[in-house]
Design a protein around this motif. Sequence first.
Motif, PDB file in Angstrom:
ATOM      1  N   ASP A  38     -23.314  27.456 -45.432  1.00 44.60           N
ATOM      2  CA  ASP A  38     -22.183  27.350 -46.419  1.00 44.60           C
ATOM      3  C   ASP A  38     -22.556  26.097 -47.502  1.00 44.60           C
ATOM      4  OD1 ASP A  38     -20.488  29.188 -45.803  1.00 44.60           O
ATOM      5  OD2 ASP A  38     -19.139  27.901 -44.476  1.00 44.60           O
ATOM      6  N   GLY A  39     -22.613  26.242 -48.756  1.00 41.24           N
ATOM      7  CA  GLY A  39     -22.778  25.141 -49.719  1.00 41.24           C
ATOM      8  C   GLY A  39     -24.376  25.072 -50.219  1.00 41.24           C
ATOM      9  N   ASP A  40     -25.255  25.939 -49.391  1.00 40.10           N
ATOM     10  CA  ASP A  40     -26.451  26.398 -50.189  1.00 40.10           C
ATOM     11  C   ASP A  40     -26.267  27.041 -51.502  1.00 40.10           C
ATOM     12  OD1 ASP A  40     -27.550  25.248 -48.056  1.00 40.10           O
ATOM     13  OD2 ASP A  40     -28.022  27.218 -47.251  1.00 40.10           O
ATOM     14  N   ILE A  41     -27.376  26.919 -52.510  1.00 38.90           N
ATOM     15  CA  ILE A  41     -27.158  27.389 -53.765  1.00 38.90           C
ATOM     16  C   ILE A  41     -28.442  28.207 -53.901  1.00 38.90           C
ATOM     17  CG2 ILE A  41     -27.099  27.087 -56.161  1.00 38.90           C
ATOM     18  CD1 ILE A  41     -25.275  24.613 -55.561  1.00 38.90           C
ATOM     19  N   LEU A  42     -28.403  29.430 -54.318  1.00 37.52           N
ATOM     20  CA  LEU A  42     -29.487  30.189 -54.579  1.00 37.52           C
ATOM     21  C   LEU A  42     -29.763  30.377 -56.263  1.00 37.52           C
ATOM     22  CD1 LEU A  42     -28.662  31.184 -51.875  1.00 37.52           C
ATOM     23  CD2 LEU A  42     -29.050  33.604 -52.360  1.00 37.52           C
ATOM     24  N   CYS A  43     -30.842  29.782 -56.567  1.00 34.69           N
ATOM     25  CA  CYS A  43     -31.153  29.762 -57.920  1.00 34.69           C
ATOM     26  C   CYS A  43     -32.221  30.697 -58.335  1.00 34.69           C
ATOM     27  CB  CYS A  43     -31.446  28.006 -58.347  1.00 34.69           C
ATOM     28  SG  CYS A  43     -31.832  27.836 -60.027  1.00 34.69           S
ATOM     29  N   MET A  44     -32.031  31.502 -59.144  1.00 32.85           N
ATOM     30  CA  MET A  44     -33.100  32.519 -59.444  1.00 32.85           C
ATOM     31  C   MET A  44     -33.182  32.612 -60.907  1.00 32.85           C
ATOM     32  SD  MET A  44     -30.621  35.678 -58.229  1.00 32.85           S
ATOM     33  CE  MET A  44     -29.752  34.572 -56.866  1.00 32.85           C
ATOM     34  N   ALA A  45     -34.608  32.824 -61.311  1.00 29.84           N
ATOM     35  CA  ALA A  45     -34.945  33.694 -62.617  1.00 29.84           C
ATOM     36  C   ALA A  45     -34.288  34.981 -63.086  1.00 29.84           C
ATOM     37  CB  ALA A  45     -36.394  33.571 -62.764  1.00 29.84           C
ATOM     38  N   HIS A  46     -33.735  34.689 -64.076  1.00 32.43           N
ATOM     39  CA  HIS A  46     -32.822  35.921 -64.507  1.00 32.43           C
ATOM     40  C   HIS A  46     -33.748  37.211 -64.548  1.00 32.43           C
ATOM     41  CE1 HIS A  46     -34.427  37.129 -68.294  1.00 32.43           C
ATOM     42  NE2 HIS A  46     -34.908  35.922 -68.683  1.00 32.43           N
ATOM     43  N   LYS A  47     -35.270  37.178 -64.628  1.00 33.19           N
ATOM     44  CA  LYS A  47     -36.022  38.348 -64.652  1.00 33.19           C
ATOM     45  C   LYS A  47     -35.877  39.367 -63.608  1.00 33.19           C
ATOM     46  CE  LYS A  47     -39.266  37.042 -67.977  1.00 33.19           C
ATOM     47  NZ  LYS A  47     -40.471  36.793 -68.571  1.00 33.19           N
ATOM     48  N   ILE A  48     -35.618  38.883 -62.607  1.00 32.04           N
ATOM     49  CA  ILE A  48     -35.216  39.576 -61.188  1.00 32.04           C
ATOM     50  C   ILE A  48     -34.030  40.495 -61.490  1.00 32.04           C
ATOM     51  CG2 ILE A  48     -36.899  38.542 -59.562  1.00 32.04           C
ATOM     52  CD1 ILE A  48     -34.368  37.185 -58.449  1.00 32.04           C
ATOM     53  N   ILE A  49     -33.231  39.910 -61.969  1.00 32.64           N
ATOM     54  CA  ILE A  49     -31.780  40.670 -62.380  1.00 32.64           C
ATOM     55  C   ILE A  49     -31.875  41.407 -63.461  1.00 32.64           C
ATOM     56  CG2 ILE A  49     -29.235  40.118 -62.689  1.00 32.64           C
ATOM     57  CD1 ILE A  49     -30.029  38.010 -60.815  1.00 32.64           C
ATOM     58  N   SER A  50     -32.536  41.022 -64.552  1.00 34.83           N
ATOM     59  CA  SER A  50     -32.812  42.067 -65.514  1.00 34.83           C
ATOM     60  C   SER A  50     -33.576  43.302 -65.179  1.00 34.83           C
ATOM     61  CB  SER A  50     -33.493  41.355 -66.778  1.00 34.83           C
ATOM     62  OG  SER A  50     -32.661  40.317 -67.400  1.00 34.83           O
ATOM     63  N   LYS A 145     -21.823  39.200 -58.022  1.00 32.98           N
ATOM     64  CA  LYS A 145     -22.251  40.394 -57.049  1.00 32.98           C
ATOM     65  C   LYS A 145     -23.323  40.037 -56.070  1.00 32.98           C
ATOM     66  CE  LYS A 145     -21.960  44.378 -60.403  1.00 32.98           C
ATOM     67  NZ  LYS A 145     -22.413  45.263 -61.253  1.00 32.98           N
ATOM     68  N   ILE A 146     -24.145  39.082 -56.170  1.00 32.74           N
ATOM     69  CA  ILE A 146     -24.963  38.542 -55.168  1.00 32.74           C
ATOM     70  C   ILE A 146     -24.368  37.670 -54.360  1.00 32.74           C
ATOM     71  CG2 ILE A 146     -27.094  37.370 -54.866  1.00 32.74           C
ATOM     72  CD1 ILE A 146     -28.027  38.285 -57.640  1.00 32.74           C
ATOM     73  N   LYS A 147     -23.249  36.805 -54.846  1.00 35.25           N
ATOM     74  CA  LYS A 147     -22.588  36.035 -54.017  1.00 35.25           C
ATOM     75  C   LYS A 147     -21.711  36.917 -52.925  1.00 35.25           C
ATOM     76  CE  LYS A 147     -19.066  32.532 -54.178  1.00 35.25           C
ATOM     77  NZ  LYS A 147     -19.274  31.747 -52.990  1.00 35.25           N
ATOM     78  N   THR A 148     -21.145  37.821 -53.340  1.00 38.93           N
ATOM     79  CA  THR A 148     -20.227  38.612 -52.468  1.00 38.93           C
ATOM     80  C   THR A 148     -21.215  39.338 -51.538  1.00 38.93           C
ATOM     81  OG1 THR A 148     -18.640  39.204 -54.479  1.00 38.93           O
ATOM     82  CG2 THR A 148     -18.673  40.493 -52.700  1.00 38.93           C
ATOM     83  N   ASN A 157     -20.751  31.010 -47.667  1.00 37.77           N
ATOM     84  CA  ASN A 157     -20.350  30.840 -49.111  1.00 37.77           C
ATOM     85  C   ASN A 157     -21.493  30.099 -49.597  1.00 37.77           C
ATOM     86  OD1 ASN A 157     -17.579  31.486 -49.785  1.00 37.77           O
ATOM     87  ND2 ASN A 157     -16.967  30.314 -48.104  1.00 37.77           N
ATOM     88  N   VAL A 158     -22.232  30.783 -50.573  1.00 36.72           N
ATOM     89  CA  VAL A 158     -23.245  30.248 -51.247  1.00 36.72           C
ATOM     90  C   VAL A 158     -22.932  30.353 -52.509  1.00 36.72           C
ATOM     91  CG1 VAL A 158     -24.957  31.004 -49.640  1.00 36.72           C
ATOM     92  CG2 VAL A 158     -24.446  32.259 -51.551  1.00 36.72           C
ATOM     93  N   GLY A 159     -23.676  29.291 -53.550  1.00 34.01           N
ATOM     94  CA  GLY A 159     -23.564  29.396 -54.983  1.00 34.01           C
ATOM     95  C   GLY A 159     -24.741  30.084 -55.401  1.00 34.01           C
ATOM     96  N   PHE A 231     -31.400  25.692 -52.897  1.00 29.60           N
ATOM     97  CA  PHE A 231     -30.924  24.414 -52.596  1.00 29.60           C
ATOM     98  C   PHE A 231     -30.156  24.081 -51.586  1.00 29.60           C
ATOM     99  CE2 PHE A 231     -32.164  22.537 -57.079  1.00 29.60           C
ATOM    100  CZ  PHE A 231     -32.637  23.637 -57.622  1.00 29.60           C
ATOM    101  N   ARG A 232     -30.313  23.160 -50.900  1.00 28.63           N
ATOM    102  CA  ARG A 232     -29.479  22.654 -49.625  1.00 28.63           C
ATOM    103  C   ARG A 232     -29.147  20.984 -49.842  1.00 28.63           C
ATOM    104  NH1 ARG A 232     -30.915  24.856 -44.245  1.00 28.63           N
ATOM    105  NH2 ARG A 232     -29.821  26.668 -45.291  1.00 28.63           N
ATOM    106  N   GLY A 233     -27.853  20.850 -49.596  1.00 34.42           N
ATOM    107  CA  GLY A 233     -27.530  19.377 -49.562  1.00 34.42           C
ATOM    108  C   GLY A 233     -26.691  18.905 -50.815  1.00 34.42           C
ATOM    109  N   LEU A 234     -26.344  19.934 -51.682  1.00 32.27           N
ATOM    110  CA  LEU A 234     -25.599  19.617 -52.929  1.00 32.27           C
ATOM    111  C   LEU A 234     -24.257  19.280 -52.698  1.00 32.27           C
ATOM    112  CD1 LEU A 234     -27.575  21.545 -55.499  1.00 32.27           C
ATOM    113  CD2 LEU A 234     -27.364  19.135 -55.527  1.00 32.27           C
ATOM    114  N   ASP A 235     -23.456  18.476 -53.332  1.00 32.58           N
ATOM    115  CA  ASP A 235     -22.101  18.199 -53.259  1.00 32.58           C
ATOM    116  C   ASP A 235     -21.132  19.130 -54.277  1.00 32.58           C
ATOM    117  OD1 ASP A 235     -19.666  17.296 -52.500  1.00 32.58           O
ATOM    118  OD2 ASP A 235     -19.939  15.321 -53.713  1.00 32.58           O
TER     119      ASP A 235
END
Lengths: 256, 256
Positions: A38-50, A145-148, A157-159, A231-235
């Motif tokens: 919980d609290g981890d954030i997945l940050c991704m380049a849009h290209k994989i989504i596109s 959708k990815i979060k779900t 619960n990731v961001g 990312f891990r550890g963000l508030d």
Amino acid sequence: MINVSLSVVKGIPEIKKDDPLAKILYESIESNGIDLRDGDILCMAHKIISKAEGRIINLADVSPSENALYYSRKLNKDPRKVEVILRESRKVLRYFRHEHQNEGTIICENNLGFISANAGVDESNLEEEDTVIMLPKDPDLSARKIKTFFKKKQKVNVGIVITDTFGRPWRIGQVNVAIGIAGVPATRSEKGTPDNFGKIMKVTEPAFCDEIAAASGLVMQKSKKTPLVIFRGLDWKNCNGSAKDILRNKQEDMFL
Amino acid sequence: MINVSLSVVKGIPEIKKDDPLAKILYESIESNGIDLRDGDILCMAHKIISKAEGRIINLADVSPSENALYYSRKLNKDPRKVEVILRESRKVLRYFRHEHQNEGTIICENNLGFISANAGVDESNLEEEDTVIMLPKDPDLSARKIKTFFKKKQKVNVGIVITDTFGRPWRIGQVNVAIGIAGVPATRSEKGTPDNFGKIMKVTEPAFCDEIAAASGLVMQKSKKTPLVIFRGLDWKNCNGSAKDILRNKQEDMFL
């Protein structure tokens, strides 16, 4: 003591249209030995989504309009590419070709409201010749959708932050910015809270989603197949934000 | 596997004029149990530098010029503060007061060449009433001095990034950007290198120093006395850069 860590997820395969992206990311994260919390954030380049959403156009299928032909001549730019840029945009703000450049650039407000070069239409890191890639149609929705998926599959619960690479006024080089988010807030306001000496801060509102996006660029190199950073550890607290929350009301844009 | 870590250095005391800043940072890092290594980057808010360098002005000592009085009336802004802003600037680009704002903002090109609100002149996190703080006179030089201290004292090659908090055109909220660097490059160009499919990249040049600065904002909260963040794991080579290297040649600014 480490407060925040950035971990690059390796071995993400080349994504193709209709690939189950969230599942692929899930499996890649697992095979990297990362146990999401919980609290981890997945940050991704849009290209994989596109790519997964089929937002690639073969230029052979594009007929340029008169308008596209105009900019094409001015900027020495493929008229079909210009046509895609114009279709992705609400408004052309400026266009320019520097002497040392082979082809010029169009600064647009794209259909999502973001202002950047060429409306996010890009040609790097594409497998097929003569193709261009566009931004996802609705990056916030793609993020949700990815979060779900992770919530259902892993009860976590990731961001999510989806990025594009933008140039900036006044400053050279590029930084990644957020164009789609899920869970995380666009900004974290400190307005109304006291500073270290009790003075109430009036304007302090860090652009949280853009800080994450910019930080991801430290490890997300375009030539290294590393489109996902954990990312891990963000508030932060889970909320229903949109990356469009970061768009400045035009009447309030003091810089321009 | 963690690729990059951000560690906040806690317990840095309130810095006063003529304090031996590098020594204080060194001792704080040590008492946080962080054993610096070659390649670590120390990213710090400019305020601790400005305070050590005595870049605080008591407004009672400032006589506003006619020009300052003009902006003061237009913006409902303390004329003495305006005077300091104008002294710190080469040029006023724009000024604006929104209806809901108590006082307006001046967008300036400051004496260092950076374009931001109020030339970096700020009033938060200051101990004494009726004072304002300015940017360091030469933040690159300030950064180099700290780098040299760590090289001598600890035989370690660290990078230094000094930040200020900037608003942005088009996007709300603020991010930290680099205004002084030592060791680290301003940008890391990938121009001329091939992407994953062998296509040569023409414009890719991540703004490394600004990515670090923006990332520091994730943990450097203004109300938490955390002006120093240690980055570990970044890929960079020691060089003689300047934060001014990030300034875009005005003739080439396509955005404005």
